[in-house]
Design an enzyme around this catalytic site. Sequence first.
Site, PDB file in Angstrom:
ATOM      1  N   LYS A  98       0.473  -1.036  -0.390  1.00 39.88           N
ATOM      2  CA  LYS A  98      -0.342  -0.279  -0.185  1.00 39.88           C
ATOM      3  C   LYS A  98       0.580   0.695   0.236  1.00 39.88           C
ATOM      4  O   LYS A  98       0.447   2.210  -0.599  1.00 39.88           O
ATOM      5  CB  LYS A  98      -0.964  -0.003   1.048  1.00 39.88           C
ATOM      6  CG  LYS A  98      -1.904  -0.961   1.301  1.00 39.88           C
ATOM      7  CD  LYS A  98      -2.685  -0.454   2.909  1.00 39.88           C
ATOM      8  CE  LYS A  98      -4.382  -1.292   2.150  1.00 39.88           C
ATOM      9  NZ  LYS A  98      -5.424  -0.999   3.378  1.00 39.88           N
ATOM     10  N   ASP A 158     -10.305   3.066   1.783  1.00 38.96           N
ATOM     11  CA  ASP A 158     -10.223   3.743   3.112  1.00 38.96           C
ATOM     12  C   ASP A 158     -11.517   4.347   4.150  1.00 38.96           C
ATOM     13  O   ASP A 158     -12.208   4.223   4.349  1.00 38.96           O
ATOM     14  CB  ASP A 158      -8.962   2.668   4.032  1.00 38.96           C
ATOM     15  CG  ASP A 158      -8.772   1.080   3.411  1.00 38.96           C
ATOM     16  OD1 ASP A 158      -9.526   0.571   3.034  1.00 38.96           O
ATOM     17  OD2 ASP A 158      -7.577   1.040   4.309  1.00 38.96           O
TER      18      ASP A 158
HETATM   19  P1  NAP Z   1      -1.292  -2.798  10.138  1.00 41.31           P
HETATM   20  O1  NAP Z   1      -0.269  -1.571   9.134  1.00 41.31           O
HETATM   21  O2  NAP Z   1       0.147  -3.931   9.455  1.00 41.31           O
HETATM   22  O3  NAP Z   1      -0.767  -1.921  11.914  1.00 41.31           O
HETATM   23  C1  NAP Z   1      -0.932  -3.669  12.622  1.00 41.31           C
HETATM   24  C2  NAP Z   1      -1.279  -2.380  13.700  1.00 41.31           C
HETATM   25  O4  NAP Z   1      -1.636  -3.592  14.569  1.00 41.31           O
HETATM   26  C3  NAP Z   1      -0.237  -1.988  14.207  1.00 41.31           C
HETATM   27  O5  NAP Z   1      -0.778  -1.132  15.662  1.00 41.31           O
HETATM   28  C4  NAP Z   1       0.655  -3.009  15.306  1.00 41.31           C
HETATM   29  O6  NAP Z   1       1.060  -2.505  16.472  1.00 41.31           O
HETATM   30  C5  NAP Z   1      -0.279  -3.820  15.761  1.00 41.31           C
HETATM   31  N1  NAP Z   1      -0.418  -4.775  16.209  1.00 41.31           N
HETATM   32  C6  NAP Z   1       0.090  -5.645  15.885  1.00 41.31           C
HETATM   33  N2  NAP Z   1       0.528  -7.441  15.796  1.00 41.31           N
HETATM   34  C7  NAP Z   1      -0.099  -6.759  17.592  1.00 41.31           C
HETATM   35  C8  NAP Z   1       0.125  -7.190  18.838  1.00 41.31           C
HETATM   36  N3  NAP Z   1       0.482  -8.526  19.075  1.00 41.31           N
HETATM   37  N4  NAP Z   1       0.213  -6.500  19.873  1.00 41.31           N
HETATM   38  C9  NAP Z   1       0.064  -4.904  20.034  1.00 41.31           C
HETATM   39  N5  NAP Z   1      -0.675  -3.834  18.765  1.00 41.31           N
HETATM   40  C10 NAP Z   1      -0.737  -5.223  17.803  1.00 41.31           C
HETATM   41  O7  NAP Z   1      -2.623  -3.027   9.732  1.00 41.31           O
HETATM   42  P2  NAP Z   1      -2.984  -2.727   9.025  1.00 41.31           P
HETATM   43  O8  NAP Z   1      -3.374  -2.442   7.710  1.00 41.31           O
HETATM   44  O9  NAP Z   1      -3.614  -1.059   9.759  1.00 41.31           O
HETATM   45  O10 NAP Z   1      -4.854  -3.053   9.727  1.00 41.31           O
HETATM   46  C11 NAP Z   1      -4.987  -3.234  11.062  1.00 41.31           C
HETATM   47  C12 NAP Z   1      -6.080  -4.495  10.972  1.00 41.31           C
HETATM   48  O11 NAP Z   1      -7.432  -3.218  10.305  1.00 41.31           O
HETATM   49  C13 NAP Z   1      -6.510  -6.027  10.749  1.00 41.31           C
HETATM   50  O12 NAP Z   1      -7.094  -6.243  11.322  1.00 41.31           O
HETATM   51  C14 NAP Z   1      -7.304  -5.242   9.096  1.00 41.31           C
HETATM   52  O13 NAP Z   1      -7.591  -6.454   8.723  1.00 41.31           O
HETATM   53  C15 NAP Z   1      -7.707  -3.794   9.650  1.00 41.31           C
HETATM   54  N6  NAP Z   1      -8.777  -3.231   8.204  1.00 41.31           N
HETATM   55  C16 NAP Z   1     -10.069  -2.793   8.043  1.00 41.31           C
HETATM   56  C17 NAP Z   1     -10.471  -2.674   6.735  1.00 41.31           C
HETATM   57  C18 NAP Z   1     -11.499  -2.678   6.469  1.00 41.31           C
HETATM   58  O14 NAP Z   1     -12.651  -2.064   5.340  1.00 41.31           O
HETATM   59  N7  NAP Z   1     -12.758  -3.074   7.905  1.00 41.31           N
HETATM   60  C19 NAP Z   1     -10.050  -1.752   5.970  1.00 41.31           C
HETATM   61  C20 NAP Z   1      -8.194  -1.721   6.058  1.00 41.31           C
HETATM   62  C21 NAP Z   1      -8.394  -2.612   7.474  1.00 41.31           C
HETATM   63  P3  NAP Z   1       2.737  -1.677  15.840  1.00 41.31           P
HETATM   64  O15 NAP Z   1       2.923  -0.919  15.354  1.00 41.31           O
HETATM   65  O16 NAP Z   1       3.324  -1.977  17.804  1.00 41.31           O
HETATM   66  O17 NAP Z   1       3.304  -2.988  15.614  1.00 41.31           O
END
Ligand code: NAP
Length: 294
Positions: A73, A109
């Site tokens: 992305k 998004d």
């Molecule tokens: P990302 O960029 O990889 O960010 C992941 C986030 O989760 C970071 O803040 C990370 O913290 C935290 N995290 C991951 N594992 C963790 C753990 N074990 N303990 C504490 N914090 C943890 O992912 P993203 O793209 O933002 O996606 C995040 C969520 O949003 C996903 O579940 C995704 O499916 C959902 N999402 C939904 C939609 C929708 O249309 N509904 C669209 C996009 C995303 P750190 O910074 O400390 O690593």
Amino acid sequence: MKDSFFSNTELIGLIGHPIRHSYSPIIQNYALDKMNLDYVYLPFDVPMENLKNAVNAVLALGMKGLNVTLPHKEKIIKHLDELSEEASIIGAVNTVVNDHGKLIGYNTDAFGIIETLNPFKDRITGSKVSVIGAGGSARAVIYTLLRHFKPDEINIINRTQQRADTLVNDFSLKMRYDCFHTFELFPPDNVELLSSSKLIVNATTIGMYPDIEDTVTDIDESFNEDQIVFDLIYNPTQTRLLQLAKSQGAKVVSGLKMLIAQAAKSFELWTGLEMPSAEIAEKLEYFILKNSYK
Ligand code: NAP
């Protein structure tokens, strides 16, 4: 699903790595089929070293466009000709349109978040909100809150506080907003912060299938009946976080509406047409309940 393809069938791709958990092919192909459009939407597993070649293929093959998911992305931006305003500020692209040989990046998004939170706009404007997470989707949430909902104060709570600080520096510069506070994710220390927030957003992967017993907090006192709790996760549709918040009287919202709304915006960017969203939401919810991915 279409059973015949012709030389003028339009191709839309989804690129990411890994790709097999995505619901986008189901949503987009269902909508294209339902509207009788001569398009096909295909997922492509593209490792990082092939990203540039994959983008070139959009032009070489005359594809209509792409959806883009993790981990591309942000990295895809340097290969595009133009960015929409929201994609440029968020710093991430999830949709590419091939506009007669010019590749334009969008972040739909943000649109999905507006559609999800709009019913609560009056309650969010001027209030205190807490966003848990500092990754790509947290950036889309913060952009949308600042642009459309105008809260008084935004708390960003993340496992890695430094990442939250970097995000704040970036948005303070780009959107001239100075009411941010950052905190480390440590549930016993976050209770007062969360309980005093009108809106809590989970933008982390915690609680996502298959780890459905995980939650960003399991402390009841973090929630109350005066709150909205929005979990971006859509599988499961009722995460443990939402179950807990609901048990304390909070209004809870899953990521399903956002998922459909961001897909609908991408669909509109490629085809110029409105997606039959309500029907697709119903089908997808049923599909998720029956077929959680292994
Ligand atoms: P990302 O960029 O990889 O960010 C992941 C986030 O989760 C970071 O803040 C990370 O913290 C935290 N995290 C991951 N594992 C963790 C753990 N074990 N303990 C504490 N914090 C943890 O992912 P993203 O793209 O933002 O996606 C995040 C969520 O949003 C996903 O579940 C995704 O499916 C959902 N999402 C939904 C939609 C929708 O249309 N509904 C669209 C996009 C995303 P750190 O910074 O400390 O690593």
